[in-house]
Design a protein around this motif. Structure first.
Motif, mmCIF file in Angstrom:
data_model
loop_
_atom_site.group_PDB
_atom_site.id
_atom_site.type_symbol
_atom_site.label_atom_id
_atom_site.label_comp_id
_atom_site.label_asym_id
_atom_site.label_seq_id
_atom_site.Cartn_x
_atom_site.Cartn_y
_atom_site.Cartn_z
ATOM 1 N N LEU A 121 74.971 10.112 37.881
ATOM 2 C CA LEU A 121 75.022 10.039 36.426
ATOM 3 C C LEU A 121 75.452 11.372 35.812
ATOM 4 O O LEU A 121 76.232 11.401 34.853
ATOM 5 N N ALA A 122 74.951 12.477 36.360
ATOM 6 C CA ALA A 122 75.319 13.792 35.828
ATOM 7 C C ALA A 122 76.815 14.052 35.991
ATOM 8 O O ALA A 122 77.479 14.568 35.082
ATOM 9 N N ASP A 123 77.350 13.690 37.127
ATOM 10 C CA ASP A 123 78.791 13.862 37.353
ATOM 11 C C ASP A 123 79.598 13.048 36.345
ATOM 12 O O ASP A 123 80.602 13.516 35.800
ATOM 13 N N HIS A 124 79.161 11.816 36.112
ATOM 14 C CA HIS A 124 79.880 10.948 35.179
ATOM 15 C C HIS A 124 79.821 11.525 33.763
ATOM 16 O O HIS A 124 80.835 11.517 33.044
ATOM 17 N N ALA A 125 78.649 12.018 33.374
ATOM 18 C CA ALA A 125 78.508 12.584 32.033
ATOM 19 C C ALA A 125 79.372 13.829 31.860
ATOM 20 O O ALA A 125 80.079 13.971 30.847
ATOM 21 N N ARG A 126 79.327 14.721 32.833
ATOM 22 C CA ARG A 126 80.105 15.960 32.713
ATOM 23 C C ARG A 126 81.607 15.676 32.654
ATOM 24 O O ARG A 126 82.347 16.355 31.941
ATOM 25 N N ALA A 127 82.052 14.658 33.405
ATOM 26 C CA ALA A 127 83.476 14.308 33.389
ATOM 27 C C ALA A 127 83.918 13.825 32.013
ATOM 28 O O ALA A 127 85.120 13.833 31.715
ATOM 29 N N ARG A 128 82.975 13.425 31.185
ATOM 30 C CA ARG A 128 83.291 12.954 29.836
ATOM 31 C C ARG A 128 82.886 13.973 28.770
ATOM 32 O O ARG A 128 82.843 13.656 27.580
ATOM 33 N N GLY A 129 82.558 15.178 29.196
ATOM 34 C CA GLY A 129 82.266 16.255 28.257
ATOM 35 C C GLY A 129 80.919 16.156 27.586
ATOM 36 O O GLY A 129 80.709 16.745 26.515
ATOM 37 N N LEU A 130 79.981 15.436 28.197
ATOM 38 C CA LEU A 130 78.666 15.228 27.596
ATOM 39 C C LEU A 130 77.652 16.219 28.147
ATOM 40 O O LEU A 130 77.599 16.474 29.350
ATOM 41 N N GLY A 131 76.828 16.757 27.257
ATOM 42 C CA GLY A 131 75.689 17.557 27.685
ATOM 43 C C GLY A 131 74.618 16.684 28.307
ATOM 44 O O GLY A 131 74.643 15.454 28.188
ATOM 45 N N LEU A 132 73.631 17.326 28.949
ATOM 46 C CA LEU A 132 72.631 16.582 29.716
ATOM 47 C C LEU A 132 71.220 17.111 29.461
ATOM 48 O O LEU A 132 70.938 18.294 29.690
ATOM 49 N N THR A 133 70.357 16.229 28.982
ATOM 50 C CA THR A 133 68.922 16.498 28.933
ATOM 51 C C THR A 133 68.237 15.591 29.950
ATOM 52 O O THR A 133 68.506 14.387 29.989
ATOM 53 N N LEU A 134 67.353 16.172 30.756
ATOM 54 C CA LEU A 134 66.521 15.394 31.677
ATOM 55 C C LEU A 134 65.237 15.046 30.943
ATOM 56 O O LEU A 134 64.493 15.934 30.510
ATOM 57 N N HIS A 135 64.968 13.745 30.776
ATOM 58 C CA HIS A 135 63.816 13.346 29.974
ATOM 59 C C HIS A 135 62.523 13.349 30.792
ATOM 60 O O HIS A 135 62.468 13.890 31.895
ATOM 61 N N ARG A 136 61.473 12.743 30.236
ATOM 62 C CA ARG A 136 60.131 12.894 30.805
ATOM 63 C C ARG A 136 59.918 12.141 32.110
ATOM 64 O O ARG A 136 58.812 12.184 32.665
ATOM 65 N N ALA A 137 60.939 11.499 32.653
ATOM 66 C CA ALA A 137 60.856 11.105 34.066
ATOM 67 C C ALA A 137 60.537 12.337 34.911
ATOM 68 O O ALA A 137 59.909 12.244 35.973
ATOM 69 N N PHE A 138 60.977 13.492 34.421
ATOM 70 C CA PHE A 138 60.661 14.772 35.063
ATOM 71 C C PHE A 138 59.160 14.943 35.271
ATOM 72 O O PHE A 138 58.727 15.512 36.290
#
Length: 254
Positions: free
Chosen positions: A114-131
């Protein structure tokens, strides 16, 4: 001689058009956009994303394709990627995602895809409370994985129901993260407890729903099961008060 406290950014979590506009009018500097916060949040509808794209502050949709555990099948992952494409199409700033294994550990393969897909589209990434499920077992290891996968920040309550209850673990998380990744405390943060949290952690951003009871529903709607048991709505005055308090903290003081 005076000290200046660091400016603190307020992110407000909303789940509808009125909540979005209340957060913006109240002075929030970032929004987490959801649907159905009463069940922990789901992916918002495209129409709500379109409204969000018109706003003057960054908006990060939560992507969660079903209620229940943050465990995803290959079909779920395909749906999450399609939702990322939608987010990118609206020109929104980033996405809020998370995934766990049955053990509670973060699901590295799913998150990496998912992170790779988001970055390829120029999207930032927050990891939510699944953490927080993973942090209950190994906070430092969970931070390291988020850094490895390229997340911008971690939304966390310190593996507790609220950030105030999780302060001891949050301190460990913040110390271990250092400058590698932003830590965003969230869950139960309000004007009443934000000073305690900020004074202990020294973080630069906080997350709050700034909500109050939603009294707009009717008895008929409740009887038919159309409303949550205790519906809540983002309150502009509450946003404004918390923004003003955070700004006051940041002013020079003796």
């Amino acid at each position: 001689m005076s000290d200046v406290l660091p400016e603190v950014l307020l992110e407000v979590c909303v789940d509808g058009p009125e909540g979005l506009l209340a957060a913006v009018r109240g002075g929030a500097r970032r929004v987490e956009l959801c649907a159905a916060l009463a069940i922990g949040g789901l992916t918002p509808a495209p129409g709500l994303m379109a409204l969000a794209a018109e706003q003057p502050i960054p908006v990060w949709p939560l992507l969660r394709v079903h209620p229940g555990p943050f465990r995803y099948t290959p079909a779920d992952v395909r749906a999450l990627k399609a939702d990322m494409d939608t987010v990118a199409g609206f020109g929104l700033a980033g996405v809020v995602i998370g995934a766990n294994e049955a053990s509670g550990q973060l699901d590295r393969p799913v998150l990496a895809e998912l992170a790779d897909h988001a970055r390829a589209r120029g999207l930032g990434l927050t990891l939510h409370r699944a953490f927080d499920l993973a942090a209950a077992q190994d906070p430092e290891g969970a931070v390291d994985l988020a850094v490895e996968l390229g997340f911008d920040r971690i939304l966390t309550s310190g593996a507790a129901r609220t950030a105030e209850a999780g302060l001891a673990v949050l301190e460990r998380i913040v110390a271990h993260a250092g400058t590698r990744i932003a830590i965003l405390p969230g869950s139960g943060i309000s004007r009443a407890n934000v000073d305690v949290i900020l004074d202990r952690l020294g973080v630069r951003e906080v997350h709050s729903s700034c909500s109050g009871p939603d009294l707009t529903g009717t008895e008929g709607e409740r009887a038919l099961g159309f409303l949550a048991d205790a519906p809540r709505r983002t309150d502009e005055a509450t946003v404004r008060a918390l923004v003003a308090h955070l700004a006051a903290r940041g002013r020079a003081h003796a």
